[in-house]
Design an enzyme around this catalytic site. Structure first.
Site, mmCIF file in Angstrom:
data_model
loop_
_atom_site.group_PDB
_atom_site.id
_atom_site.type_symbol
_atom_site.label_atom_id
_atom_site.label_comp_id
_atom_site.label_asym_id
_atom_site.label_seq_id
_atom_site.Cartn_x
_atom_site.Cartn_y
_atom_site.Cartn_z
ATOM 1 N N HIS A 68 0.824 -1.216 0.000
ATOM 2 C CA HIS A 68 0.000 0.000 0.000
ATOM 3 C C HIS A 68 0.861 1.271 0.000
ATOM 4 O O HIS A 68 2.018 1.221 -0.380
ATOM 5 C CB HIS A 68 -1.003 -0.052 1.158
ATOM 6 C CG HIS A 68 -1.705 -1.381 1.209
ATOM 7 N ND1 HIS A 68 -2.751 -1.709 0.380
ATOM 8 C CD2 HIS A 68 -1.435 -2.508 1.933
ATOM 9 C CE1 HIS A 68 -3.122 -2.965 0.610
ATOM 10 N NE2 HIS A 68 -2.343 -3.476 1.539
ATOM 11 N N GLU A 127 -2.310 0.396 7.684
ATOM 12 C CA GLU A 127 -1.412 -0.669 7.222
ATOM 13 C C GLU A 127 -0.187 -0.115 6.496
ATOM 14 O O GLU A 127 0.936 -0.584 6.691
ATOM 15 C CB GLU A 127 -2.181 -1.630 6.299
ATOM 16 C CG GLU A 127 -1.316 -2.773 5.776
ATOM 17 C CD GLU A 127 -2.067 -3.703 4.835
ATOM 18 O OE1 GLU A 127 -3.272 -3.473 4.596
ATOM 19 O OE2 GLU A 127 -1.435 -4.655 4.336
ATOM 20 N N HIS A 159 2.772 -7.127 4.455
ATOM 21 C CA HIS A 159 1.413 -6.626 4.686
ATOM 22 C C HIS A 159 0.973 -6.868 6.122
ATOM 23 O O HIS A 159 1.595 -7.635 6.859
ATOM 24 C CB HIS A 159 0.425 -7.317 3.734
ATOM 25 C CG HIS A 159 0.549 -6.841 2.320
ATOM 26 N ND1 HIS A 159 -0.340 -5.970 1.743
ATOM 27 C CD2 HIS A 159 1.503 -7.096 1.381
ATOM 28 C CE1 HIS A 159 0.040 -5.711 0.500
ATOM 29 N NE2 HIS A 159 1.157 -6.384 0.249
ATOM 30 N N GLU A 166 1.739 -11.654 6.019
ATOM 31 C CA GLU A 166 0.650 -10.927 6.700
ATOM 32 C C GLU A 166 0.957 -10.972 8.188
ATOM 33 O O GLU A 166 0.821 -12.012 8.842
ATOM 34 C CB GLU A 166 -0.701 -11.592 6.415
ATOM 35 C CG GLU A 166 -1.156 -11.489 4.964
ATOM 36 C CD GLU A 166 -1.835 -10.154 4.624
ATOM 37 O OE1 GLU A 166 -1.823 -9.227 5.468
ATOM 38 O OE2 GLU A 166 -2.375 -10.056 3.502
HETATM 39 ZN ZN ZN Z 1 -2.247 -5.324 2.536
#
Ligand code: ZN
Length: 283
Positions: A10, A24, A79, A143
């Site tokens: 992002h 995030e 992420h 993640e």
């Molecule tokens: Zn993400």
């Protein structure tokens, strides 16, 4: 030299997942910068490029195109999860078998990251994500906790915890590529008036090597900035020493952290007799 592409998820107008006062994009960037720092501080034999080093928007296609054009060896996308769960999981592309090189790389990454964090282990997963599918090299997407789960978010608010996540990533990458420890790397502090070109000349490197080694995406440097100037992955030119009166081969070997035998061999010496003024190759 292992070319590592770090991709903080992002950025810019895309905050990614949000929750508990966190975005995030900020957490992924903080982790990725720490991964770069750990790799450059603790390991050699690699170069790093990042999809972004600031809070900017980069499309998914730009990220994979950039890594592909650079010729990266590994694409590491970082992420933070969302959706009400808890813990850590990572992904490789759905089409890959568990015995593929990418899966083997992932096994090492997963193990090293789980060594550092106390997130619940949600396992090793596969998905058809853009960055996994369109990257021409092995790729992993991690993640790291759930931003909308208070317990995970509290960990992600701790700089010390982000350090642990980053260290796990860095150690995993180092294991994947068997990176040697740092030590052969020199640093140079940028002086007023220096340019990347002048520094590259001084250290017998190309501007691109200098940029890759330091993860620079443009030519901007500033006085006081510390640059890594030569990793052990680069061929080093020969080093010469002019013998001074009273010196012995043993003392010269000590000075250059080498051995008498190595110096004799480099210079074709059959005994240890040397003369003042003699030019010896010591490395
Ligand atoms: Zn993400």
């Amino acid at each position: 030299m292992a070319k590592i592409y770090l991709d903080p998820g992002h950025g810019g107008n895309d905050p990614g997942a949000v929750g508990n006062g966190l975005q995030e994009k900020d957490v992924t960037l903080a982790i990725a910068l720490k991964v770069r720092n750990y790799l450059n501080t603790n390991y050699s034999g690699h170069s790093i490029r990042m999809s972004r080093t600031t809070d900017t928007a980069v499309s998914l296609a730009q990220r994979t195109n950039d890594a592909n054009n650079w010729g990266a060896d590994y694409f590491v996308s970082i992420h933070i999860n969302a959706g009400g769960g808890t813990g850590y999981e990572d992904y490789i592309h759905s089409n890959l078998s568990d015995s593929s090189t990418t899966a083997q790389y992932r096994n090492l990454m997963h193990e090293e990251i789980m060594k550092q964090v106390d997130f619940r282990n949600r396992g090793k997963k596969k998905a058809n994500f853009h960055v996994l599918r369109e990257s021409a090299m092995s790729a992993i997407l991690t993640e790291n906790g759930f931003i909308d789960t208070v317990a995970d978010a509290n960990k992600l608010k701790s700089d010390a915890y982000l350090n642990r996540i980053a260290l796990g990533h860095a150690n995993g990458i180092a294991r994947v590529f068997n990176l040697p420890p740092a030590g052969g790397q020199d640093t140079y502090t940028v002086q007023p008036g220096d340019t990347l070109w002048s520094i590259s000349r001084a250290f017998d490197m190309t501007v691109q090597e200098l940029k890759d080694l330091n993860g620079l995406t443009d030519d901007t440097i500033y006085p006081g900035q510390v640059l890594i100037v030569r990793g052990t992955g680069f061929e080093q030119g020969p080093v010469y020493h002019i013998v001074q009166a009273g010196e012995t081969l043993w003392r010269i070997a000590q000075e250059y952290e080498t051995t008498v035998e190595a110096i004799k061999s480099l210079n074709g010496l059959s005994n240890e007799t040397i003369q003042p003024g003699q030019r010896l190759q010591v490395k």
